[in-house]
Motif scaffolding. Structure first.
Motif, PDB file in Angstrom:
ATOM      1  N   ILE A  12       5.732  -3.294   5.500  1.00  0.00           N
ATOM      2  CA  ILE A  12       5.847  -1.859   5.219  1.00  0.00           C
ATOM      3  C   ILE A  12       5.178  -1.525   3.884  1.00  0.00           C
ATOM      4  O   ILE A  12       4.409  -0.565   3.780  1.00  0.00           O
ATOM      5  CB  ILE A  12       7.325  -1.425   5.230  1.00  0.00           C
ATOM      6  N   PHE A  13       5.460  -2.324   2.863  1.00  0.00           N
ATOM      7  CA  PHE A  13       4.864  -2.084   1.553  1.00  0.00           C
ATOM      8  C   PHE A  13       3.344  -2.220   1.604  1.00  0.00           C
ATOM      9  O   PHE A  13       2.607  -1.380   1.072  1.00  0.00           O
ATOM     10  CB  PHE A  13       5.458  -3.050   0.523  1.00  0.00           C
ATOM     11  N   GLY A  14       2.864  -3.257   2.270  1.00  0.00           N
ATOM     12  CA  GLY A  14       1.419  -3.472   2.374  1.00  0.00           C
ATOM     13  C   GLY A  14       0.714  -2.371   3.145  1.00  0.00           C
ATOM     14  O   GLY A  14      -0.373  -1.934   2.769  1.00  0.00           O
ATOM     15  N   CYS A  15       1.339  -1.895   4.221  1.00  0.00           N
ATOM     16  CA  CYS A  15       0.741  -0.800   4.998  1.00  0.00           C
ATOM     17  C   CYS A  15       0.687   0.490   4.195  1.00  0.00           C
ATOM     18  O   CYS A  15      -0.298   1.224   4.245  1.00  0.00           O
ATOM     19  CB  CYS A  15       1.515  -0.581   6.292  1.00  0.00           C
ATOM     20  N   ARG A  16       1.726   0.764   3.455  1.00  0.00           N
ATOM     21  CA  ARG A  16       1.725   1.984   2.624  1.00  0.00           C
ATOM     22  C   ARG A  16       0.670   1.912   1.532  1.00  0.00           C
ATOM     23  O   ARG A  16      -0.051   2.878   1.297  1.00  0.00           O
ATOM     24  CB  ARG A  16       3.100   2.210   2.003  1.00  0.00           C
ATOM     25  N   LYS A  46     -21.634   3.434  -7.048  1.00  0.00           N
ATOM     26  CA  LYS A  46     -20.388   4.079  -6.626  1.00  0.00           C
ATOM     27  C   LYS A  46     -19.651   3.203  -5.611  1.00  0.00           C
ATOM     28  O   LYS A  46     -18.435   3.067  -5.675  1.00  0.00           O
ATOM     29  CB  LYS A  46     -20.667   5.444  -6.010  1.00  0.00           C
ATOM     30  N   LEU A  47     -20.405   2.626  -4.695  1.00  0.00           N
ATOM     31  CA  LEU A  47     -19.799   1.778  -3.671  1.00  0.00           C
ATOM     32  C   LEU A  47     -19.175   0.535  -4.286  1.00  0.00           C
ATOM     33  O   LEU A  47     -18.040   0.173  -3.963  1.00  0.00           O
ATOM     34  CB  LEU A  47     -20.842   1.394  -2.630  1.00  0.00           C
ATOM     35  N   TYR A  48     -19.900  -0.113  -5.189  1.00  0.00           N
ATOM     36  CA  TYR A  48     -19.380  -1.324  -5.821  1.00  0.00           C
ATOM     37  C   TYR A  48     -18.179  -1.034  -6.712  1.00  0.00           C
ATOM     38  O   TYR A  48     -17.245  -1.821  -6.772  1.00  0.00           O
ATOM     39  CB  TYR A  48     -20.469  -2.037  -6.624  1.00  0.00           C
ATOM     40  N   SER A  49     -18.206   0.101  -7.397  1.00  0.00           N
ATOM     41  CA  SER A  49     -17.055   0.423  -8.250  1.00  0.00           C
ATOM     42  C   SER A  49     -15.825   0.715  -7.398  1.00  0.00           C
ATOM     43  O   SER A  49     -14.713   0.324  -7.750  1.00  0.00           O
ATOM     44  CB  SER A  49     -17.378   1.602  -9.163  1.00  0.00           C
ATOM     45  N   ARG A  50     -15.997   1.381  -6.266  1.00  0.00           N
ATOM     46  CA  ARG A  50     -14.860   1.636  -5.379  1.00  0.00           C
ATOM     47  C   ARG A  50     -14.355   0.340  -4.748  1.00  0.00           C
ATOM     48  O   ARG A  50     -13.146   0.172  -4.560  1.00  0.00           O
ATOM     49  CB  ARG A  50     -15.224   2.657  -4.318  1.00  0.00           C
ATOM     50  N   ALA A  51     -15.259  -0.570  -4.426  1.00  0.00           N
ATOM     51  CA  ALA A  51     -14.831  -1.865  -3.890  1.00  0.00           C
ATOM     52  C   ALA A  51     -14.050  -2.650  -4.941  1.00  0.00           C
ATOM     53  O   ALA A  51     -13.035  -3.285  -4.615  1.00  0.00           O
ATOM     54  CB  ALA A  51     -16.037  -2.663  -3.411  1.00  0.00           C
ATOM     55  N   PHE A  52     -14.495  -2.609  -6.185  1.00  0.00           N
ATOM     56  CA  PHE A  52     -13.778  -3.297  -7.257  1.00  0.00           C
ATOM     57  C   PHE A  52     -12.386  -2.695  -7.444  1.00  0.00           C
ATOM     58  O   PHE A  52     -11.404  -3.427  -7.604  1.00  0.00           O
ATOM     59  CB  PHE A  52     -14.573  -3.208  -8.573  1.00  0.00           C
ATOM     60  N   ILE A  53     -12.287  -1.369  -7.420  1.00  0.00           N
ATOM     61  CA  ILE A  53     -10.982  -0.708  -7.537  1.00  0.00           C
ATOM     62  C   ILE A  53     -10.092  -1.094  -6.364  1.00  0.00           C
ATOM     63  O   ILE A  53      -8.897  -1.335  -6.524  1.00  0.00           O
ATOM     64  CB  ILE A  53     -11.161   0.815  -7.633  1.00  0.00           C
ATOM     65  N   SER A  54     -10.675  -1.185  -5.186  1.00  0.00           N
ATOM     66  CA  SER A  54      -9.910  -1.568  -3.996  1.00  0.00           C
ATOM     67  C   SER A  54      -9.346  -2.982  -4.140  1.00  0.00           C
ATOM     68  O   SER A  54      -8.173  -3.228  -3.825  1.00  0.00           O
ATOM     69  CB  SER A  54     -10.807  -1.478  -2.766  1.00  0.00           C
ATOM     70  N   TYR A  55     -10.158  -3.915  -4.627  1.00  0.00           N
ATOM     71  CA  TYR A  55      -9.684  -5.279  -4.851  1.00  0.00           C
ATOM     72  C   TYR A  55      -8.606  -5.316  -5.919  1.00  0.00           C
ATOM     73  O   TYR A  55      -7.627  -6.061  -5.803  1.00  0.00           O
ATOM     74  CB  TYR A  55     -10.831  -6.207  -5.246  1.00  0.00           C
ATOM     75  N   ALA A  56      -8.778  -4.502  -6.959  1.00  0.00           N
ATOM     76  CA  ALA A  56      -7.788  -4.455  -8.032  1.00  0.00           C
ATOM     77  C   ALA A  56      -6.446  -3.925  -7.516  1.00  0.00           C
ATOM     78  O   ALA A  56      -5.387  -4.418  -7.914  1.00  0.00           O
ATOM     79  CB  ALA A  56      -8.299  -3.590  -9.184  1.00  0.00           C
ATOM     80  N   VAL A  57      -6.489  -2.946  -6.631  1.00  0.00           N
ATOM     81  CA  VAL A  57      -5.248  -2.417  -6.040  1.00  0.00           C
ATOM     82  C   VAL A  57      -4.570  -3.492  -5.195  1.00  0.00           C
ATOM     83  O   VAL A  57      -3.343  -3.645  -5.238  1.00  0.00           O
ATOM     84  CB  VAL A  57      -5.531  -1.145  -5.214  1.00  0.00           C
ATOM     85  N   ASN A  58      -5.352  -4.246  -4.429  1.00  0.00           N
ATOM     86  CA  ASN A  58      -4.782  -5.327  -3.626  1.00  0.00           C
ATOM     87  C   ASN A  58      -4.097  -6.366  -4.518  1.00  0.00           C
ATOM     88  O   ASN A  58      -2.976  -6.804  -4.240  1.00  0.00           O
ATOM     89  CB  ASN A  58      -5.870  -6.011  -2.801  1.00  0.00           C
ATOM     90  N   ILE A  81       3.293 -12.804   1.682  1.00  0.00           N
ATOM     91  CA  ILE A  81       2.356 -13.115   2.757  1.00  0.00           C
ATOM     92  C   ILE A  81       2.175 -11.895   3.662  1.00  0.00           C
ATOM     93  O   ILE A  81       1.050 -11.559   4.054  1.00  0.00           O
ATOM     94  CB  ILE A  81       2.831 -14.346   3.549  1.00  0.00           C
ATOM     95  N   ALA A  82       3.260 -11.207   3.959  1.00  0.00           N
ATOM     96  CA  ALA A  82       3.176 -10.012   4.796  1.00  0.00           C
ATOM     97  C   ALA A  82       2.414  -8.889   4.097  1.00  0.00           C
ATOM     98  O   ALA A  82       1.676  -8.143   4.746  1.00  0.00           O
ATOM     99  CB  ALA A  82       4.572  -9.539   5.174  1.00  0.00           C
ATOM    100  N   VAL A  83       2.559  -8.766   2.790  1.00  0.00           N
ATOM    101  CA  VAL A  83       1.796  -7.760   2.045  1.00  0.00           C
ATOM    102  C   VAL A  83       0.305  -8.054   2.152  1.00  0.00           C
ATOM    103  O   VAL A  83      -0.505  -7.151   2.413  1.00  0.00           O
ATOM    104  CB  VAL A  83       2.244  -7.711   0.563  1.00  0.00           C
ATOM    105  N   ALA A  84      -0.072  -9.310   1.964  1.00  0.00           N
ATOM    106  CA  ALA A  84      -1.482  -9.682   2.048  1.00  0.00           C
ATOM    107  C   ALA A  84      -2.045  -9.421   3.449  1.00  0.00           C
ATOM    108  O   ALA A  84      -3.145  -8.874   3.594  1.00  0.00           O
ATOM    109  CB  ALA A  84      -1.657 -11.153   1.677  1.00  0.00           C
ATOM    110  N   VAL A  85      -1.288  -9.778   4.467  1.00  0.00           N
ATOM    111  CA  VAL A  85      -1.743  -9.544   5.843  1.00  0.00           C
ATOM    112  C   VAL A  85      -1.827  -8.046   6.137  1.00  0.00           C
ATOM    113  O   VAL A  85      -2.806  -7.568   6.729  1.00  0.00           O
ATOM    114  CB  VAL A  85      -0.806 -10.262   6.849  1.00  0.00           C
ATOM    115  N   ALA A  86      -0.834  -7.289   5.711  1.00  0.00           N
ATOM    116  CA  ALA A  86      -0.827  -5.844   5.971  1.00  0.00           C
ATOM    117  C   ALA A  86      -1.973  -5.150   5.253  1.00  0.00           C
ATOM    118  O   ALA A  86      -2.585  -4.227   5.805  1.00  0.00           O
ATOM    119  CB  ALA A  86       0.510  -5.238   5.558  1.00  0.00           C
ATOM    120  N   LEU A  87      -2.290  -5.554   4.038  1.00  0.00           N
ATOM    121  CA  LEU A  87      -3.421  -4.970   3.327  1.00  0.00           C
ATOM    122  C   LEU A  87      -4.730  -5.239   4.063  1.00  0.00           C
ATOM    123  O   LEU A  87      -5.577  -4.350   4.188  1.00  0.00           O
ATOM    124  CB  LEU A  87      -3.498  -5.508   1.894  1.00  0.00           C
TER     125      LEU A  87
END
Length: 109
Positions: A12-16, A46-58, A81-87
């Motif tokens: 649930i946390f990972g999906c949110r 712009k694409l790379y910065s958004r990808a970096f932010i996305s990885y940082a959020v994960n 483990i469930a958070v990682a899979v859900a992300l």
């Protein structure tokens, strides 16, 4: 039973987090790209910065679960483990949803 509860809570946390990440980062990027004026200079940055932010959020989501591991009444290992899979799953689901929406728009035009 504590493993199942941990996995459900982590899912649930990972999906949110995955959904909010898509709505805040990638949805705005796709909307800006659709409304673009044809000038694509600086798009890679712009694409790379958004990808970096996305990885940082994960990573931040996984760190939150790790730091709060002693507060959980269930297995934090199953939760992380469930958070990682859900992300990962939400990343693919939202990308497929966006692709399907773009295909529907291109069929209408």
């Amino acid at each position: 039973m504590e493993y199942v509860t941990g996995a459900v809570a982590g899912g649930i946390f990972g999906c949110r987090v995955g959904y909010l990440k898509y709505m805040c980062i990638w949805n705005k990027y796709a909307a800006a790209e659709d409304a673009g004026n044809g000038d694509y200079s600086g798009e890679a940055a712009k694409l790379y910065s958004r990808a970096f932010i996305s990885y940082a959020v994960n990573i931040a989501a996984l760190i939150i679960v790790f730091v709060l591991r002693n507060c959980f009444p269930f297995s934090w290992v199953a939760c992380i483990i469930a958070v990682a899979v859900a992300l990962s799953v939400m990343n693919r689901v939202m990308a497929l949803k966006a692709k399907k929406a773009t295909e529907n728009i291109s069929k209408e035009v």
